[in-house]
Design a protein around this motif. Structure first.
Motif, PDB file in Angstrom:
ATOM      1  N   GLU A  93      -8.166   6.567  -6.159  1.00 48.22           N
ATOM      2  CA  GLU A  93      -7.128   4.841  -5.963  1.00 48.22           C
ATOM      3  C   GLU A  93      -7.392   4.371  -7.756  1.00 48.22           C
ATOM      4  OE1 GLU A  93      -7.644   4.154  -2.609  1.00 48.22           O
ATOM      5  OE2 GLU A  93      -8.196   6.285  -1.908  1.00 48.22           O
ATOM      6  N   LYS A  99       0.861   5.588  -0.434  1.00 49.38           N
ATOM      7  CA  LYS A  99      -0.287   7.193   0.177  1.00 49.38           C
ATOM      8  C   LYS A  99       1.113   8.054   0.007  1.00 49.38           C
ATOM      9  CE  LYS A  99      -2.689   4.461   3.828  1.00 49.38           C
ATOM     10  NZ  LYS A  99      -3.807   4.699   4.333  1.00 49.38           N
ATOM     11  N   VAL A 126       0.700  -1.209  -0.191  1.00 49.10           N
ATOM     12  CA  VAL A 126       0.235   0.060  -0.233  1.00 49.10           C
ATOM     13  C   VAL A 126       0.911   0.737  -0.257  1.00 49.10           C
ATOM     14  CG1 VAL A 126      -2.388   1.416   0.894  1.00 49.10           C
ATOM     15  CG2 VAL A 126      -1.501  -0.797   1.575  1.00 49.10           C
ATOM     16  N   HIS A 164      -6.998   0.722 -11.705  1.00 47.08           N
ATOM     17  CA  HIS A 164      -7.747  -0.407 -11.695  1.00 47.08           C
ATOM     18  C   HIS A 164      -8.099  -1.664 -12.913  1.00 47.08           C
ATOM     19  CE1 HIS A 164      -6.379  -0.613  -7.610  1.00 47.08           C
ATOM     20  NE2 HIS A 164      -6.969   0.128  -7.286  1.00 47.08           N
ATOM     21  N   ASP A 191      -2.148  -1.255  -3.888  1.00 48.71           N
ATOM     22  CA  ASP A 191      -2.773   0.081  -3.897  1.00 48.71           C
ATOM     23  C   ASP A 191      -1.741   1.313  -3.756  1.00 48.71           C
ATOM     24  OD1 ASP A 191      -5.389  -1.466  -4.356  1.00 48.71           O
ATOM     25  OD2 ASP A 191      -5.306  -1.855  -2.179  1.00 48.71           O
ATOM     26  N   THR A 234      -2.702   5.477  -2.633  1.00 43.23           N
ATOM     27  CA  THR A 234      -4.133   6.404  -2.429  1.00 43.23           C
ATOM     28  C   THR A 234      -3.325   7.527  -2.683  1.00 43.23           C
ATOM     29  OG1 THR A 234      -5.127   4.782  -0.947  1.00 43.23           O
ATOM     30  CG2 THR A 234      -5.760   7.114  -0.457  1.00 43.23           C
TER      31      THR A 234
END
Length: 162
Positions: A139, A70, A68, A96, A157, A159
């Motif tokens: 996202e 950020k 992840v 995505h 992912d 963000t």
């Protein structure tokens, strides 16, 4: 007339396969400059480095660490990669849906190589970097799209906050 149609179809099919089987550089071209996730950044503007390792485990699981990320909208980040695994791995970041479309294309043409600024492929033990400016909040995702790797867990992912 049948011969002309057959020849035209054959040329279209074989030229598409040749492009897909070669490098992926022609796939995005200038699109990378206008991708929703952002565009290549300037090294001097990167104020932060994120270290990302690529590897596989004894049970077959493949992973990125961290999985992840950020960042802030407008932030330029240096993404530093090391492949700690025993096989090639890649990192591709996108929306995505774009990742899933790209995954399907890679499954169809597994010999495809990438030359896109939003991706990197590394041999075992290799290091590399991407300098990226994240243009839009939202996202996003990243994945290794070498056939099978995504399915064994090699995804993550991103963000991008305001």
């Amino acid at each position: 007339m049948k011969h002309i149609i057959a020849a035209t179809v054959l040329m279209a099919v074989s030229s598409g396969a040749a492009l897909a089987g070669g490098t992926h550089a022609g796939g995005h071209g200038d699109k990378a400059a206008t991708m929703p996730i952002g565009s290549p950044g300037e090294a001097g503007k990167a104020k932060r480095t994120i270290n990302i390792s690529m590897s596989e485990k004894d049970d077959g699981k493949m992973l990125f660490q961290p999985a992840v990320l950020k960042v802030m909208k407008g932030e330029t980040v240096r993404l530093e990669f090391v492949n700690k695994g025993q096989v090639d791995h890649e990192f591709v970041m996108d929306v995505h849906d774009g990742i899933m479309e790209h995954k399907a294309l890679m499954e169809k043409f597994p010999e495809m190589e990438h030359a896109d600024p939003n991706s990197i492929r590394l041999a075992p033990g290799a290091r590399g970097e991407i300098i990226w400016t994240f243009a839009n909040a939202g996202e996003f995702g990243f994945a290794c799209l070498i056939p099978g790797h995504y399915d064994f867990g090699m995804k993550g992912d991103i963000t991008v906050a305001h």
